[in-house]
Design a protein around this motif. Structure first.
Motif, PDB file in Angstrom:
ATOM      1  N   LEU A 149       0.818  -1.211   0.000  1.00  0.00           N
ATOM      2  CA  LEU A 149       0.000   0.000   0.000  1.00  0.00           C
ATOM      3  C   LEU A 149       0.852   1.261   0.000  1.00  0.00           C
ATOM      4  O   LEU A 149       1.841   1.365   0.719  1.00  0.00           O
ATOM      5  CB  LEU A 149      -0.941   0.010   1.207  1.00  0.00           C
ATOM      6  N   GLY A 150       0.452   2.208  -0.830  1.00  0.00           N
ATOM      7  CA  GLY A 150       1.143   3.478  -0.975  1.00  0.00           C
ATOM      8  C   GLY A 150       1.017   3.972  -2.396  1.00  0.00           C
ATOM      9  O   GLY A 150       0.512   3.262  -3.276  1.00  0.00           O
ATOM     10  N   GLU A 151       1.493   5.176  -2.644  1.00  0.00           N
ATOM     11  CA  GLU A 151       1.390   5.770  -3.978  1.00  0.00           C
ATOM     12  C   GLU A 151       2.393   5.147  -4.942  1.00  0.00           C
ATOM     13  O   GLU A 151       2.032   4.742  -6.040  1.00  0.00           O
ATOM     14  CB  GLU A 151       1.623   7.277  -3.899  1.00  0.00           C
ATOM     15  N   THR A 152       3.660   5.117  -4.552  1.00  0.00           N
ATOM     16  CA  THR A 152       4.728   4.531  -5.373  1.00  0.00           C
ATOM     17  C   THR A 152       5.689   3.839  -4.409  1.00  0.00           C
ATOM     18  O   THR A 152       5.549   3.936  -3.190  1.00  0.00           O
ATOM     19  CB  THR A 152       5.514   5.620  -6.147  1.00  0.00           C
ATOM     20  N   TRP A 153       6.693   3.165  -4.949  1.00  0.00           N
ATOM     21  CA  TRP A 153       7.649   2.483  -4.079  1.00  0.00           C
ATOM     22  C   TRP A 153       8.405   3.497  -3.205  1.00  0.00           C
ATOM     23  O   TRP A 153       8.861   3.159  -2.124  1.00  0.00           O
ATOM     24  CB  TRP A 153       8.621   1.609  -4.881  1.00  0.00           C
TER      25      TRP A 153
END
Length: 169
Positions: free
Chosen positions: A82-86
């Protein structure tokens, strides 16, 4: 880019939490899959089984850089971190994970409960106000203030309710 170790949330395919956990652990990561005891019935017999506390999710503590992120993503059964990008992964505060860990280790009976927060429209499930809808205000651990409004009158009244007796409307 290496960051401080933090607790990340891993989203898995249905019933693949243990599979993903075991793969990550075998690769040297620190996964955490909280489980709780639940009653199950098979062939008319009831017995306790261990099930994930949060079906479809587990936690991973790691300082995530590009290499480790790619290695985590290789796990079979994993949907996403989960999150926007790495580079901008969501992080769960240590205190929240430690609270979950304490509950999982306690073997106290627990059950899923709707996520409620102040300002949310809720419906009372039981008691003398069963079926009544309103806005949840001033939520504490067990008690909340239910605000009932009559828009035409531009007026509201409030009543204290048991937060375990309400659900999202």
């Amino acid at each position: 880019m290496t960051t401080q170790p933090g607790w990340h949330v891993i989203w898995t395919q249905s019933h693949c939490e243990q599979l993903v956990h075991d793969q990550l652990a075998s690769r040297g990561f620190e996964p955490f899959l909280p489980k709780v005891n639940v009653w199950s019935s098979r062939a008319g017999l009831r017995h306790l089984v261990r099930r994930p506390m949060f079906p479809g999710y587990l936690f991973l503590r790691h300082a995530m850089d590009k290499t480790s992120y790619v290695e985590v993503r290789k796990a079979r059964g994993l949907v996403a971190v989960l999150g926007e990008t790495w580079e901008k992964l969501a992080v769960v505060p240590d205190a929240e994970v430690e609270s979950v860990r304490a509950l999982a280790q306690s073997d106290l009976p627990c059950m899923p409960h709707p996520y409620l927060k102040e300002g949310m429209r809720v419906r009372v499930l039981r008691g003398p106000l069963a079926g009544v809808e309103g806005i949840l205000q001033k939520k504490s651990d067990q008690k909340g203030l239910l605000v009932l409004s009559v828009d035409l009158l531009s007026s509201s009244v409030a009543v204290q309710v048991d937060c375990t007796a309400v659900d999202r409307a």
